[in-house]
Design a protein around this motif. Structure first.
Motif, PDB file in Angstrom:
ATOM      1  N   CYS A  82      -4.630  27.135 -15.791  1.00  0.00           N
ATOM      2  CA  CYS A  82      -5.652  27.334 -14.760  1.00  0.00           C
ATOM      3  C   CYS A  82      -6.750  28.242 -15.316  1.00  0.00           C
ATOM      4  O   CYS A  82      -6.565  28.949 -16.300  1.00  0.00           O
ATOM      5  CB  CYS A  82      -5.030  27.968 -13.521  1.00  0.00           C
ATOM      6  N   LEU A  89      -9.531  25.112 -13.184  1.00  0.00           N
ATOM      7  CA  LEU A  89      -8.549  24.776 -12.165  1.00  0.00           C
ATOM      8  C   LEU A  89      -8.078  26.042 -11.462  1.00  0.00           C
ATOM      9  O   LEU A  89      -7.792  27.058 -12.101  1.00  0.00           O
ATOM     10  CB  LEU A  89      -7.362  24.063 -12.815  1.00  0.00           C
ATOM     11  N   GLY A  91      -5.149  27.090  -8.646  1.00  0.00           N
ATOM     12  CA  GLY A  91      -3.978  26.593  -7.928  1.00  0.00           C
ATOM     13  C   GLY A  91      -3.599  27.502  -6.775  1.00  0.00           C
ATOM     14  O   GLY A  91      -3.567  28.729  -6.920  1.00  0.00           O
ATOM     15  N   HIS A 131       1.793  22.741  -4.107  1.00  0.00           N
ATOM     16  CA  HIS A 131       0.746  23.275  -4.974  1.00  0.00           C
ATOM     17  C   HIS A 131      -0.536  22.509  -4.670  1.00  0.00           C
ATOM     18  O   HIS A 131      -0.579  21.285  -4.818  1.00  0.00           O
ATOM     19  CB  HIS A 131       1.095  23.083  -6.456  1.00  0.00           C
ATOM     20  N   TRP A 133      -4.401  21.841  -5.751  1.00  0.00           N
ATOM     21  CA  TRP A 133      -5.278  21.979  -6.916  1.00  0.00           C
ATOM     22  C   TRP A 133      -6.735  21.949  -6.481  1.00  0.00           C
ATOM     23  O   TRP A 133      -7.158  21.055  -5.739  1.00  0.00           O
ATOM     24  CB  TRP A 133      -5.049  20.841  -7.897  1.00  0.00           C
ATOM     25  N   THR A 135     -10.968  22.916  -8.020  1.00  0.00           N
ATOM     26  CA  THR A 135     -11.832  23.358  -9.107  1.00  0.00           C
ATOM     27  C   THR A 135     -12.643  24.544  -8.624  1.00  0.00           C
ATOM     28  O   THR A 135     -13.088  24.596  -7.475  1.00  0.00           O
ATOM     29  CB  THR A 135     -12.787  22.248  -9.576  1.00  0.00           C
ATOM     30  N   LEU A 162       0.178  26.229 -13.462  1.00  0.00           N
ATOM     31  CA  LEU A 162       0.961  25.499 -12.478  1.00  0.00           C
ATOM     32  C   LEU A 162       1.971  24.622 -13.195  1.00  0.00           C
ATOM     33  O   LEU A 162       1.715  24.147 -14.299  1.00  0.00           O
ATOM     34  CB  LEU A 162       0.054  24.608 -11.621  1.00  0.00           C
ATOM     35  N   VAL A 185      -9.420  16.165  -7.864  1.00  0.00           N
ATOM     36  CA  VAL A 185      -9.326  17.599  -7.613  1.00  0.00           C
ATOM     37  C   VAL A 185     -10.635  18.052  -6.984  1.00  0.00           C
ATOM     38  O   VAL A 185     -11.698  17.977  -7.604  1.00  0.00           O
ATOM     39  CB  VAL A 185      -9.060  18.378  -8.914  1.00  0.00           C
TER      40      VAL A 185
END
Length: 291
Positions: A82, A89, A91, A131, A133, A135, A162, A185
């Motif tokens: 991440c 990313l 999470g 989880h 996800w 951006t 993640l 995402v």
């Protein structure tokens, strides 16, 4: 198919979508031990050329990924880095266990703060959690946190990771949520992003004076006011930040240790935090600073 082959195949597929990956053990921790002594500092594979840096080994290169997995034949899963890349990313790890429902906590937080949670990529964990996800904006460093947004809500940001879908852990397999038909995402909601970021530092107009024992200084007063003005949803974050700064001043002999805890806890309780929770946050800050 063996756990190792399954993990490698899924890791390569994730890398093909642009996610940096590295091998994990069945315990969800990096599968390759560090090649360095305990006190050695190394940022990752690119710096020293050896595997064993956890998320610092993450790569999208198939050859690098295969080489890493060859050193971790016991791997049963893979981590997804991440906080890296042009669209980092972020999470949101929602736990559902031990009487805590992070999913419901996030829904309530969204309702209070007035934002909608988009139908982004969602991974089901073996314990029943999720989880999510997202951006983040390019160049933004989102800190990792555990429970700071609410019970059962953890954040995986810069230098976090993640567990990738398809990974197999001791409790079962991580799978894409059945409602996800298009693996897109989505950007993190702006209101949620603001809650994840550390509070701005208070501005002091004059240099900090050396602390005189028994004399209450402007430094602690300013930190107390900073906590007392915390809006809902940022109270614990502000308390932790202020407590870290206060304990730093104690360590440097600008403040007396006996005054710090009580003053900050009192300010936090005054804006709605539970006393025990506030005490735990102040204690955690002291341990982090080493005061």
């Amino acid at each position: 198919m063996s756990n190792w082959q399954n993990a490698l195949d899924n890791a390569l597929e994730a890398a093909g979508r642009g996610f940096g990956v590295f091998p994990l053990s069945r315990n969800k921790v990096p599968a390759i031990p560090s090649p360095h002594d305990r006190d050695h500092r190394c940022s990752g594979l690119r710096e020293c050329g050896a595997f064993g840096h956890g998320v610092g080994d993450a790569s999208t290169c198939p050859d690098v990924i295969r080489a890493g997995f060859e050193q971790a034949r016991h791997a049963a899963g893979y981590g997804i880095a991440c906080g890296a890349g042009p669209l980092p990313l972020v999470g949101i790890d929602l736990d559902r266990k031990n009487g805590v429902d992070g999913v419901e906590e996030l829904l309530q937080l969204a309702e209070r703060q007035g934002f909608t949670i988009p139908r982004t990529v969602t991974v089901c964990t073996p314990s029943g959690g999720l989880h999510l996800w997202f951006t983040g904006p390019a160049g933004t460093s989102v800190p990792n946190s555990v429970g700071r947004l609410g019970p059962g809500i953890d954040v995986r940001g810069t230098r976090g990771y993640l567990v990738g879908p398809g990974s197999r852990g001791k409790a079962g397999e991580y799978t894409i949520h059945p409602s996800v038909t298009e693996p897109t995402v989505h950007p993190i909601p702006e209101q949620l992003l603001q809650l994840l970021m550390p509070p701005p530092a208070p501005k002091f107009r004059q240099p900090l004076p050396r602390r005189v024992p028994g004399q209450r200084g402007n430094v602690l007063d300013g930190l107390v006011r900073f906590v007392a003005a915390a809006p809902e949803g940022m109270r614990n974050d502000r308390l932790f930040w202020a407590a870290c700064r206060a304990w730093e001043h104690v360590r440097d002999e600008h403040l007396a240790a006996g005054e710090v805890g009580a003053a900050l806890v009192s300010a936090a309780v005054g804006v709605g935090l539970g006393e025990r929770a506030a005490e735990n946050t102040v204690t955690s800050a002291r341990k982090k600073v080493g005061a």
